[in-house]
Design an enzyme around this catalytic site. Structure first.
Site, short mmCIF file in Angstrom:
data_model
loop_
_atom_site.label_atom_id
_atom_site.label_comp_id
_atom_site.label_asym_id
_atom_site.label_seq_id
_atom_site.Cartn_x
_atom_site.Cartn_y
_atom_site.Cartn_z
N ARG A 83 0.86 -1.19 0.00
CA ARG A 83 0.00 0.00 0.00
C ARG A 83 0.89 1.23 0.00
O ARG A 83 1.68 1.43 0.94
CB ARG A 83 -0.90 -0.02 1.23
N HIS A 127 -2.70 10.80 1.29
CA HIS A 127 -2.10 10.56 2.61
C HIS A 127 -1.43 11.87 3.04
O HIS A 127 -0.23 11.95 3.21
CB HIS A 127 -1.12 9.39 2.54
N GLU A 172 -6.89 8.14 6.90
CA GLU A 172 -7.11 8.76 8.20
C GLU A 172 -7.61 10.20 8.13
O GLU A 172 -6.91 11.14 8.55
CB GLU A 172 -5.82 8.70 9.03
N ASN A 301 -6.76 1.38 10.49
CA ASN A 301 -5.40 1.57 11.00
C ASN A 301 -5.48 1.57 12.51
O ASN A 301 -6.28 2.30 13.10
CB ASN A 301 -4.83 2.92 10.52
N TYR A 303 -3.18 1.40 16.28
CA TYR A 303 -1.92 1.39 17.03
C TYR A 303 -2.13 1.15 18.53
O TYR A 303 -1.44 0.37 19.13
CB TYR A 303 -1.16 2.71 16.80
N GLU A 378 -2.98 -0.41 8.37
CA GLU A 378 -1.76 -0.03 9.09
C GLU A 378 -1.80 -0.64 10.48
O GLU A 378 -2.83 -0.57 11.16
CB GLU A 378 -1.65 1.50 9.29
#
Ligand code: GBH
Length: 474
Positions: A83, A127, A172, A301, A303, A378
């Protein structure tokens, strides 16, 4: 006792994509080549005090010149998908008008090289590198930017649609809107909560308009979706005030996007929570219909989760949790909500490691968007990597990846339709406001020589990709 053979693997579904992800401004460099003009990130990173150590993406990891080697690296790691993002200011430097052929040629070359190595290209259209000229005209808080984005998407779709099947419109949008225009820790660095809310709507609208435009130029087999960074919000306690804090952050982080995207309307409670800042009259008749159209997939995504509460008495001094390195809040209308750390196992970003958030997230989206395939577009971690005898040993990152891939497997076992995983990131790169101080790569980059050194996590991930599953133990 039954013992598991060390070779046993936790298998993922056949065809599961084992990918990695990057973004144009974070890796390409070559910011003045082949007709590219400044994006908001060029301006921001060249403004003193905005990025740690004054770092910029001027050179980054020189991927613009080293892309062939970087694709070979991916092939050596056995990755089946990649990606990347297309830099808008390379393709359409002013954000208007015809495409620059040399800009498109770079991505055509990259895509052809990926396909030649059997690696599926997944193209992200935005992005975060908005052409500076569009910011000068008002940026995302201005409605016209959504139309400009759809036009740019059409240009890229026409150029690459014969060879790229999977398309991510936005990466995002929360970060673009609320970090770019709210807290100002990201480009363009504005600090205006009402502008951030307008930006969120115009990003949603841009996604909808671009999706319609792409459907007109891409072959029927094309898959169009977007990548969100949902906040996995948990309340510190079950106290009603803390549960209300959770509701408010969930509205500002998640439902401001999933409302229009999945339900065709902005949440009533969000509109009420932000009434002091805006009457939402920038949402015009028909907008939510444009935004609310079928998604071929949703990219997620992840984290770390967010633990929130109502304000606690007795706090003094600047409180930065949940705000990044800014005294301005990215949570318009809910600035007083507090963010907590309840887990001391943190990465170099200070982000707690909590893989349960990823399985919760995947199951939540399977319930919210039944029948829509999900991708983890991600996931990964920064750690303080060092080269010792020409090698980088990063067991903490292996542990992070193993635990999070385990969480993905767990969600699949519980019914989530997850089709792939993209490790953030292929290479160490320009980590936005943190510059080059944080390393997320599976592959180490020496920023003096541009030498690439696969870390032990890269070797580990290659094994997982080859086996189509996780080893029972490391
Ligand atoms: C992603 O952003 C990006 O897509 C990618 O480019 C980036 O390199 C990667 O992750 C690693 O950072 O403290 O209030 O800002 C993730 C951005 C970081 C946004 C954590 C939310 C916490 C909330 N997210 N941040 S706050």
């Amino acid at each position: 006792a039954i013992t598991t053979a060390p070779t046993a693997v936790t298998r993922f579904p056949a065809g599961f994509l084992w990918g990695s992800a990057t973004a144009s401004y974070q890796i390409e460099g070559a910011v003045r080549e082949d007709g590219r003009t400044p994006s908001i990130w060029d301006t921001f990173s060249h403004t003193p005090g905005k990025v740690l150590n004054g770092d910029t993406g001027d050179v980054a990891v020189d991927h613009y010149h080293r892309w062939r080697d970087d694709v070979r690296l991916m092939a050596d790691l056995g990755l089946t998908a990649y990606r990347f993002s297309v830099a808008w200011p390379r393709v359409q430097p002013t954000g208007r008008g015809p495409a620059v052929q040399r800009g498109l040629d770079f991505y055509r070359g990259l895509v052809d090289e990926l396909l030649a190595h059997g690696i599926k290209p997944v193209a992200t259209l935005y992005h975060w590198d908005l052409p500076q000229e569009l910011e000068n005209a008002g940026g995302w808080p201005v409605r016209d930017t959504a139309h400009r984005f759809a036009e740019y998407a059409t240009l890229v779709g026409e150029a690459l649609g014969d060879r790229v099947e999977q398309w991510v419109t936005l990466n995002e949008p929360w970060c673009s809107a609320f970090l770019g225009y709210g807290s100002g820790v990201h480009a363009p660095g504005r600090t205006d909560g009402a502008a951030a809310l307008r930006a969120a709507h115009h990003l949603n609208l841009g996604h909808g308009l671009a999706t319609s435009a792409l459907r007109g130029v891409l072959p029927g087999r094309a898959q169009i979706g977007l990548s969100l960074n949902p906040s996995v919000v948990r309340s510190l306690t079950d106290d009603p005030a803390d549960l209300d804090a959770k509701r408010r952050i969930d509205a500002l982080a998640n439902r401001v996007f999933t409302g229009p995207l999945l339900k065709g309307a902005y949440p009533e409670d969000l509109i009420a929570d932000t009434a002091r800042l805006t009457d939402w009259s920038f949402v015009q008749d028909g907008d939510t219909g444009i935004i609310h159209q079928p998604l071929d997939f949703i990219g997620l995504n992840y984290y770390t989760p967010a633990i929130v509460s109502a304000p606690r008495a007795g706090r003094t001094g600047p409180r930065r949790d949940g705000h990044g390195a800014s005294d301005h809040s990215p949570w318009p209308g809910s600035e007083e909500i507090e963010f907590h750390r309840v887990n001391e196992d943190v990465t170099a970003m200070d982000w707690p490691v909590d893989p349960t958030g990823l399985s919760d997230l995947l199951l939540d989206y399977s319930a919210q968007a039944p029948g829509v395939p999900l991708y983890v577009t991600e996931n990964g971690a920064a750690y303080e990597d060092t080269v010792v005898d020409g090698a980088v040993h990063d067991p903490e990152r292996v542990r992070y990846l193993h635990a999070h891939l385990g969480a993905v497997h767990d969600a699949i076992a519980r019914g989530a339709d997850v089709r792939g995983y993209f490790l953030w990131s292929l290479l160490d790169n320009f980590e936005w406001a943190y510059g080059y101080s944080k390393r997320f790569g599976a592959v180490y980059v020496d920023y003096e020589t541009q030498q690439r050194i696969p870390k032990s996590s890269a070797t580990w991930y290659a094994q997982v990709a080859r086996n189509g599953g996780l080893p029972a133990q490391d």
